[in-house]
Design a protein around this motif. Structure first.
Motif, PDB file in Angstrom:
ATOM      1  N   LEU A 209       0.852  -1.189   0.000  1.00 49.51           N
ATOM      2  CA  LEU A 209       0.000   0.000   0.000  1.00 49.51           C
ATOM      3  C   LEU A 209       0.887   1.238   0.000  1.00 49.51           C
ATOM      4  O   LEU A 209       1.825   1.344   0.796  1.00 49.51           O
ATOM      5  CB  LEU A 209      -0.898   0.010   1.244  1.00 49.51           C
ATOM      6  CG  LEU A 209      -1.680   1.300   1.529  1.00 49.51           C
ATOM      7  CD1 LEU A 209      -2.694   1.587   0.424  1.00 49.51           C
ATOM      8  CD2 LEU A 209      -2.373   1.213   2.893  1.00 49.51           C
ATOM      9  N   VAL A 210       0.584   2.166  -0.905  1.00 51.18           N
ATOM     10  CA  VAL A 210       1.254   3.461  -0.917  1.00 51.18           C
ATOM     11  C   VAL A 210       0.183   4.539  -0.802  1.00 51.18           C
ATOM     12  O   VAL A 210      -0.744   4.606  -1.621  1.00 51.18           O
ATOM     13  CB  VAL A 210       2.092   3.664  -2.196  1.00 51.18           C
ATOM     14  CG1 VAL A 210       2.694   5.072  -2.218  1.00 51.18           C
ATOM     15  CG2 VAL A 210       3.194   2.617  -2.282  1.00 51.18           C
ATOM     16  N   ALA A 229      -2.567   0.380  11.213  1.00 53.96           N
ATOM     17  CA  ALA A 229      -3.477  -0.130  12.239  1.00 53.96           C
ATOM     18  C   ALA A 229      -4.438  -1.174  11.690  1.00 53.96           C
ATOM     19  O   ALA A 229      -4.888  -2.056  12.426  1.00 53.96           O
ATOM     20  CB  ALA A 229      -4.258   1.029  12.856  1.00 53.96           C
ATOM     21  N   GLY A 230      -4.761  -1.104  10.392  1.00 55.47           N
ATOM     22  CA  GLY A 230      -5.705  -2.062   9.826  1.00 55.47           C
ATOM     23  C   GLY A 230      -5.136  -2.935   8.731  1.00 55.47           C
ATOM     24  O   GLY A 230      -5.881  -3.669   8.076  1.00 55.47           O
ATOM     25  N   TYR A 231      -3.809  -2.854   8.528  1.00 56.35           N
ATOM     26  CA  TYR A 231      -3.197  -3.577   7.409  1.00 56.35           C
ATOM     27  C   TYR A 231      -1.794  -3.986   7.810  1.00 56.35           C
ATOM     28  O   TYR A 231      -1.003  -3.149   8.256  1.00 56.35           O
ATOM     29  CB  TYR A 231      -3.162  -2.664   6.178  1.00 56.35           C
ATOM     30  CG  TYR A 231      -2.412  -3.189   4.989  1.00 56.35           C
ATOM     31  CD1 TYR A 231      -2.835  -4.325   4.309  1.00 56.35           C
ATOM     32  CD2 TYR A 231      -1.277  -2.530   4.515  1.00 56.35           C
ATOM     33  CE1 TYR A 231      -2.158  -4.795   3.201  1.00 56.35           C
ATOM     34  CE2 TYR A 231      -0.588  -3.001   3.398  1.00 56.35           C
ATOM     35  CZ  TYR A 231      -1.033  -4.128   2.751  1.00 56.35           C
ATOM     36  OH  TYR A 231      -0.357  -4.587   1.646  1.00 56.35           O
ATOM     37  N   ASP A 232      -1.467  -5.270   7.663  1.00 57.19           N
ATOM     38  CA  ASP A 232      -0.164  -5.734   8.124  1.00 57.19           C
ATOM     39  C   ASP A 232       0.848  -5.883   6.997  1.00 57.19           C
ATOM     40  O   ASP A 232       1.939  -6.426   7.202  1.00 57.19           O
ATOM     41  CB  ASP A 232      -0.304  -7.050   8.895  1.00 57.19           C
ATOM     42  CG  ASP A 232      -0.919  -8.170   8.056  1.00 57.19           C
ATOM     43  OD1 ASP A 232      -1.121  -7.959   6.832  1.00 57.19           O
ATOM     44  OD2 ASP A 232      -1.185  -9.249   8.615  1.00 57.19           O
ATOM     45  N   GLY A 233       0.527  -5.388   5.801  1.00 54.54           N
ATOM     46  CA  GLY A 233       1.482  -5.399   4.709  1.00 54.54           C
ATOM     47  C   GLY A 233       2.382  -4.178   4.742  1.00 54.54           C
ATOM     48  O   GLY A 233       2.319  -3.351   5.655  1.00 54.54           O
ATOM     49  N   GLU A 234       3.211  -4.048   3.716  1.00 52.84           N
ATOM     50  CA  GLU A 234       4.127  -2.917   3.624  1.00 52.84           C
ATOM     51  C   GLU A 234       3.365  -1.650   3.274  1.00 52.84           C
ATOM     52  O   GLU A 234       2.560  -1.636   2.337  1.00 52.84           O
ATOM     53  CB  GLU A 234       5.189  -3.200   2.561  1.00 52.84           C
ATOM     54  CG  GLU A 234       6.210  -2.097   2.394  1.00 52.84           C
ATOM     55  CD  GLU A 234       7.223  -2.400   1.295  1.00 52.84           C
ATOM     56  OE1 GLU A 234       7.893  -1.449   0.839  1.00 52.84           O
ATOM     57  OE2 GLU A 234       7.324  -3.577   0.889  1.00 52.84           O
ATOM     58  N   VAL A 235       3.606  -0.575   4.016  1.00 57.15           N
ATOM     59  CA  VAL A 235       2.931   0.701   3.780  1.00 57.15           C
ATOM     60  C   VAL A 235       3.968   1.782   3.539  1.00 57.15           C
ATOM     61  O   VAL A 235       4.905   1.944   4.325  1.00 57.15           O
ATOM     62  CB  VAL A 235       2.034   1.111   4.973  1.00 57.15           C
ATOM     63  CG1 VAL A 235       1.386   2.468   4.719  1.00 57.15           C
ATOM     64  CG2 VAL A 235       0.970   0.049   5.235  1.00 57.15           C
ATOM     65  N   GLY A 236       3.792   2.523   2.449  1.00 57.78           N
ATOM     66  CA  GLY A 236       4.641   3.664   2.165  1.00 57.78           C
ATOM     67  C   GLY A 236       3.806   4.916   1.977  1.00 57.78           C
ATOM     68  O   GLY A 236       2.585   4.838   1.835  1.00 57.78           O
ATOM     69  N   VAL A 237       4.470   6.059   1.979  1.00 60.35           N
ATOM     70  CA  VAL A 237       3.799   7.332   1.724  1.00 60.35           C
ATOM     71  C   VAL A 237       4.448   7.936   0.484  1.00 60.35           C
ATOM     72  O   VAL A 237       5.676   8.110   0.440  1.00 60.35           O
ATOM     73  CB  VAL A 237       3.914   8.287   2.926  1.00 60.35           C
ATOM     74  CG1 VAL A 237       3.259   9.628   2.611  1.00 60.35           C
ATOM     75  CG2 VAL A 237       3.269   7.660   4.168  1.00 60.35           C
ATOM     76  N   ALA A 238       3.652   8.233  -0.518  1.00 64.50           N
ATOM     77  CA  ALA A 238       4.171   8.738  -1.775  1.00 64.50           C
ATOM     78  C   ALA A 238       4.870  10.081  -1.579  1.00 64.50           C
ATOM     79  O   ALA A 238       4.383  10.944  -0.855  1.00 64.50           O
ATOM     80  CB  ALA A 238       3.040   8.881  -2.786  1.00 64.50           C
TER      81      ALA A 238
END
Length: 247
Positions: A209-210, A229-238
């Motif tokens: 998720l980005v 908090a609701g997602y355990d995958g990789e999260v980035g900020v564009a």
């Protein structure tokens, strides 16, 4: 497939930044997804205007399409003009930006391809599956597939199960997250938060998720924490200049 963030601000460009603009490349084909305020100067740091093969515009708000005008000028007002640029958009989304120049000045600069959100079509090597997502104006989320990889992009959207459909098992979900947590009441049907984006990614089974389209001044760390908090995958900020390799 490779995604380069050209700009990622929502509503207006923060100092030294640009609004929504995303360069998606596969086997030498360059597709620009959205062309918001201030994206063209940053785009031209990476590729020449004539090297863009097509443009996809999610909707007609200027923070997503205003810089189509300077892009077309950069391709056309020169001694060796580039050929007509295919531009894909919902009906009427480009009327205002294409009317900025005097009649005939940019004749032949682009080939408009209007589609109804929900349509599926090809853009070069990409299969583009679109979904109608709720916003103040018609907005098309898009699922781009090439080489067995999938990039899903929401444009701007309020809550909708179609976001999950769009992002199902995507390698990367590029999701509008104008707000960190609570969306103001007057925008709840038309915009999303980072927390909502995290839930979309989890429900869709997206691999990454980005977050994008953060309002200028938003704390990126807080936005990422809300999504996690609701997602355990990789999260980035564009952010402008970031590159994501989906291969």
């Amino acid at each position: 497939m490779r995604l380069t963030i050209i700009g990622a601000c929502g509503a207006w460009p923060d100092a030294g930044q640009a609004c929504s603009g995303y360069l998606v490349e596969y086997e030498g084909f360059r597709l620009l997804v959205d062309a918001g305020y201030a994206t063209v100067p940053r785009l031209l740091e990476r590729v020449a205007a004539g090297q863009i093969d097509a443009v996809f515009v999610s909707h007609g708000h200027p923070d997503h399409c205003a810089d189509l005008n300077p892009l077309l000028r950069a391709r056309t007002l020169r001694d060796d003009p580039a050929g007509p640029l295919p531009v894909y958009s919902p009906p009427g989304a480009l009327d205002a930006v294409l009317a900025l120049d005097r009649p005939g000045m940019m004749a032949g600069a682009c080939v408009p391809h209007e589609f109804t959100p929900g349509d599926t079509f090809g853009i070069g090597p990409f299969r583009a599956e679109t979904r109608s997502l709720p916003h103040w104006v018609p907005n098309a989320g898009v699922r781009l597939t090439a080489g067995g990889r999938v990039l899903a992009y929401t444009g701007d959207t309020g809550p909708s199960p179609a976001v999950v459909e769009l992002a199902r098992d995507a390698d990367l979900l590029l999701a509008e997250a104008t707000y960190v947590d609570e969306v103001p009441p007057d925008s709840r049907s038309s915009l999303s938060s980072a927390r909502q984006a995290g839930r979309y990614a989890a429900d869709a089974g997206a691999r990454r998720l980005v977050l994008t389209h953060l309002q200028p001044g938003t704390d990126a760390t807080a936005a990422r924490a809300a999504a996690v908090a609701g997602y355990d995958g990789e999260v980035g900020v564009a952010a402008s200049g970031l590159v994501f390799d989906l291969s």
